[in-house]
Each structure stands twice: as structure tokens, then as C-alpha cells.
Design an enzyme around this catalytic site. Structure first.
Site, mmCIF file in Angstrom:
data_model
loop_
_atom_site.group_PDB
_atom_site.id
_atom_site.type_symbol
_atom_site.label_atom_id
_atom_site.label_comp_id
_atom_site.label_asym_id
_atom_site.label_seq_id
_atom_site.Cartn_x
_atom_site.Cartn_y
_atom_site.Cartn_z
ATOM 1 N N GLY A 12 -76.064 16.900 -26.609
ATOM 2 C CA GLY A 12 -75.603 16.572 -25.259
ATOM 3 C C GLY A 12 -76.694 16.710 -24.222
ATOM 4 O O GLY A 12 -76.421 17.032 -23.058
ATOM 5 N N GLY A 18 -75.978 19.687 -20.349
ATOM 6 C CA GLY A 18 -76.974 19.557 -21.399
ATOM 7 C C GLY A 18 -78.323 19.141 -20.860
ATOM 8 O O GLY A 18 -79.358 19.702 -21.239
ATOM 9 N N TYR A 165 -58.443 17.727 -24.043
ATOM 10 C CA TYR A 165 -59.705 18.450 -23.839
ATOM 11 C C TYR A 165 -59.510 19.943 -24.081
ATOM 12 O O TYR A 165 -60.300 20.576 -24.786
ATOM 13 C CB TYR A 165 -60.214 18.207 -22.419
ATOM 14 C CG TYR A 165 -61.501 18.933 -22.111
ATOM 15 C CD1 TYR A 165 -62.719 18.435 -22.569
ATOM 16 C CD2 TYR A 165 -61.499 20.108 -21.364
ATOM 17 C CE1 TYR A 165 -63.907 19.094 -22.292
ATOM 18 C CE2 TYR A 165 -62.681 20.774 -21.082
ATOM 19 C CZ TYR A 165 -63.878 20.266 -21.547
ATOM 20 O OH TYR A 165 -65.050 20.929 -21.279
#
Length: 277
Positions: A12, A18, A165
Site C-alpha cells: 500500500g 502507506g 470494512y
């Protein structure tokens, strides 16, 4: 995290927390293997920023976590670039999509990208971990608002983006501590953390433009990478806290280990299955 680290693998790495983490690591590592979903051409602007941020030798590996075969390919490529890994950071993730998506592997996309794929990627790279290495898994305090329902783990009956999520992050946090148990006694450890609420493309897709800059989340990721905490720890706001009751429940943990084994074993044929046994 101030001491220089030898070789770091970061998923990421091309956006959000990230990328903010990669920008810091560029000045703190000898070698940085960055992964992103984009092709090298499309990732070039982000990679140029990382290169300008520090002297680390930078390698880029494109990996689409919605295809588990691509995860295997990426792990093989990373292993050839980094035969001795000092730090593995699993940051790659996606928000819950507006509508439920099933990947070509047959799994709900949010669960696959945020939990199944990192578990597979990590399993394939464990043989490349150096002595004293750490695995850092980026979870979320969102895991506390959801529960396991193993009769419908992938939300085929009632789907909502935030639910998808949160449940995927619940699976990630639970898997992280299962991995720590499995790897106990070996010369590396495992921690998971919540990076806080950050204004990133991921969070914006579900909640709008709220939260602090991605650099704040990166600071927490790097702190967890160096924190003197027991393997299996889960951190929020930089401190070790208990994960949710669902994550710690022995029956849930056994069910999740079984599900991960069933779904990922075809991709680790002939390899040490570890927690996937």
C-alpha cells in the site's frame, strides 16, 4: 522509530498512510520494497517522491490483491529482491465498495484485500524474514464496531460498505494475533495497530474528508514498528490495548483459522502452511 533498518517491505505504498510511511522510510532504510496496485508507469509520480525523500534503494512491485494468484507472484518477486527482510508492513487496504463485489477468487473484495491477501502474502514471505524481524499489520479501531457472523462472513444477505470494512479489519486484527501465537519462539514478532482517523482516499470513500493528515498515521505505523512490546500486541494511539472481545473469543479464533486455511491453502501448495494448517 529512529534507528536505521536494513530492508523493509511495505504494501500500500503508493497512496494514503502507506505513501506517507514510505516517504519516512526512504531516509531510514537501506532498501525499501514498495508495493502498490498500480503499474510501474502509473505509480511513477509516487515513486519519484519516495526516491527524493531519502537514499534508500527503492524497488517497486505491482500487486493486485483482488487476485490471490497475483499475491503469490508478488511474494515471489519480493523474495528475490529481498531475501532477508527486517520489517514487513502490511498497510494495503480498500474501503468497503458501494455495492458488494466478489473477486475472481470468489470472495467478498473488502475481506480479501484487507485480510485474506495480507495473510497469504505474509505466509509466503516468512521464510525470508531476518532474525529479529517484525511484521506490522495495519488494522483499525473500526474492528470494535463489528462482529463475526460465520454463517454469513462475507455479507451475502445484508451488505453495507462500512460493515464490510469493519468486519475485514476484525478479521485482520484477529489473524494478526493468531500469527503471533503461531510464530512464538521464532526470531521475529508480530504487532497490529490502528493508525487513527486520517484524511486519505480510503477513509474519504466511506466517511468524507475528515481526520488528520496521513503523516499522523504513518508516525503511528513507524512507532509500532519499533515499539518494545510483546509479540501479538495491538496498539491504539501508540499504546497497547486489548482488541475487541470478538477478536479474543477462542471459538471465533478457531473458526477464522479454519476459514483462512480453507481459502488460502490452494495458493500455498508445497509450502509451510503455518496457521493455515
Amino acid at each position: 522509530m529512529s534507528a536505521r533498518v536494513g530492508t523493509v517491505v511495505l504494501t500500500g505504498a503508493t497512496s494514503g498512510i502507506g505513501q506517507a510511511t514510505a516517504l519516512r522510510l526512504a531516509g531510514m532504510t537501506t532498501s525499501l520494497v514498495a508495493l502498490g496496485v498500480e503499474t510501474s508507469q502509473h505509480a511513477a509520480p509516487a515513486l519519484d517522491r519516495i526516491r527524493r525523500a531519502g537514499p534508500a534503494e527503492l524497488h517497486y512491485v505491482s500487486a493486485d490483491f483482488t487476485h490471490l494468484a497475483d499475491v503469490v507472484r508478488a511474494a515471489e518477486r519480493v523474495g528475490s529482491l529481498a531475501p532477508s527482510i527486517d520489517l514487513l508492513i502490511n498497510d494495503a487496504g480498500v474501503p468497503g465498495a458501494r455495492e458488494r463485489i466478489i473477486t475472481s477468487d470468489g470472495f467478498e473484495r473488502t475481506l480479501q484485500v484487507n485480510a485474506l491477501a495480507p495473510a497469504l502474502f505474509t505466509r509466503l514471505l516468512i521464510p525470508h524474514l531476518a532474525e529479529g524481524a517484525r511484521i506490522v499489520n495495519v488494522g483499525s479501531s473500526a474492528h470494535r464496531v463489528e462482529h463475526f457472523h460465520f454463517d454469513d462472513l462475507e455479507l451475502s444477505r445484508t451488505y453495507a460498505p462500512i460493515t464490510a470494512y469493519a468486519r475485514a479489519k476484525l478479521a485482520m486484527v484477529t489473524w494478526s494475533s493468531l500469527l503471533a501465537e503461531e510464530e512464538a519462539g521464532r526470531p521475529h514478532d508480530v504487532v497490529a495497530l490502528c493508525p487513527g482517523l486520517n484524511d486519505t482516499p480510503l477513509s474519504a470513500a466511506m466517511m468524507g474528508r475528515i481526520g488528520g493528515p496521513a503523516s499522523q498515521g504513518a508516525e503511528l505505523v513507524l512507532a509500532a514498528s519499533a515499539a518494545a512490546v510483546p509479540s501479538g500486541s495491538y496498539l491504539e494511539n501508540g499504546s497497547v490495548v486489548s482488541a475487541s472481545a470478538d477478536s479474543l473469543d477462542p471459538a471465533n479464533r478457531a473458526w477464522l483459522a479454519t476459514i483462512f486455511r480453507e481459502r488460502l491453502s490452494p495458493f500455498v501448495v508445497g509450502r509451510d502452511l503455518g496457521v493455515l494448517r
